[in-house]
Design a protein around this motif. Structure first.
Motif, PDB file in Angstrom:
ATOM      1  N   LEU A  67      33.884  34.888  45.190  1.00 24.20           N
ATOM      2  CA  LEU A  67      33.486  35.231  46.489  1.00 24.20           C
ATOM      3  C   LEU A  67      34.625  34.175  47.519  1.00 24.20           C
ATOM      4  N   ASN A  68      34.865  33.131  47.927  1.00 25.19           N
ATOM      5  CA  ASN A  68      35.849  32.305  47.758  1.00 25.19           C
ATOM      6  C   ASN A  68      37.476  32.802  47.703  1.00 25.19           C
ATOM      7  N   ASP A  69      37.542  32.808  46.373  1.00 19.82           N
ATOM      8  CA  ASP A  69      39.254  33.975  46.245  1.00 19.82           C
ATOM      9  C   ASP A  69      39.104  34.244  46.699  1.00 19.82           C
ATOM     10  N   ILE A  70      38.700  35.428  46.543  1.00 16.80           N
ATOM     11  CA  ILE A  70      38.850  37.030  47.163  1.00 16.80           C
ATOM     12  C   ILE A  70      38.657  37.085  48.985  1.00 16.80           C
ATOM     13  N   GLU A  71      38.156  35.863  49.223  1.00 18.96           N
ATOM     14  CA  GLU A  71      37.882  35.474  51.177  1.00 18.96           C
ATOM     15  C   GLU A  71      39.365  34.847  51.430  1.00 18.96           C
ATOM     16  N   THR A  72      40.342  34.240  50.578  1.00 20.56           N
ATOM     17  CA  THR A  72      41.073  33.394  51.279  1.00 20.56           C
ATOM     18  C   THR A  72      42.469  33.884  51.022  1.00 20.56           C
ATOM     19  N   THR A  73      42.365  35.301  50.094  1.00 15.52           N
ATOM     20  CA  THR A  73      43.505  35.979  49.251  1.00 15.52           C
ATOM     21  C   THR A  73      43.491  36.972  50.531  1.00 15.52           C
ATOM     22  N   ALA A  74      42.282  37.339  51.495  1.00 13.30           N
ATOM     23  CA  ALA A  74      42.662  38.982  52.753  1.00 13.30           C
ATOM     24  C   ALA A  74      43.169  38.620  52.874  1.00 13.30           C
ATOM     25  N   ARG A  75      43.686  40.085  53.575  1.00 15.99           N
ATOM     26  CA  ARG A  75      44.616  39.564  54.443  1.00 15.99           C
ATOM     27  C   ARG A  75      43.788  40.882  55.265  1.00 15.99           C
TER      28      ARG A  75
END
Length: 84
Positions: free
Chosen positions: A52-60
């Motif tokens: 979830l943290n990875d998704i949040e940091t890569t979300a545009r």
């Protein structure tokens, strides 16, 4: 919402699932009853949080929408009844 095994309408499946999960937690805390679906362990929880943290940091995110790309144009005739 008690379904007693009956077919649940699509719009209510999330509510029924959440109710069952909450009931499993309450029963486990109250008297140690094993849940119907095993709870996630620490390793699974940490892995899920990292994902979830990875998704949040890569979300545009996109910028604000431009409803009037050419700028606002004054309208001289308006059918007010049609607009409501």
């Amino acid at each position: 919402m008690d379904t007693r095994g009956a077919q649940v309408p699509d719009a209510q499946r999330a509510v029924v699932k959440l109710r069952r999960l909450a009931l499993d937690v309450v029963r486990h805390v109250a008297d140690g009853t094993a849940p119907r679906v095993p709870f996630a362990g620490l390793a699974e929880s940490v892995a899920t949080q990292r994902l979830l943290n990875d998704i949040e940091t890569t979300a545009r995110t996109t910028g604000p929408a431009r409803y009037f790309p050419q700028g606002r144009t004054p309208v001289t005739e308006v059918d007010w009844e049609r607009l409501g």
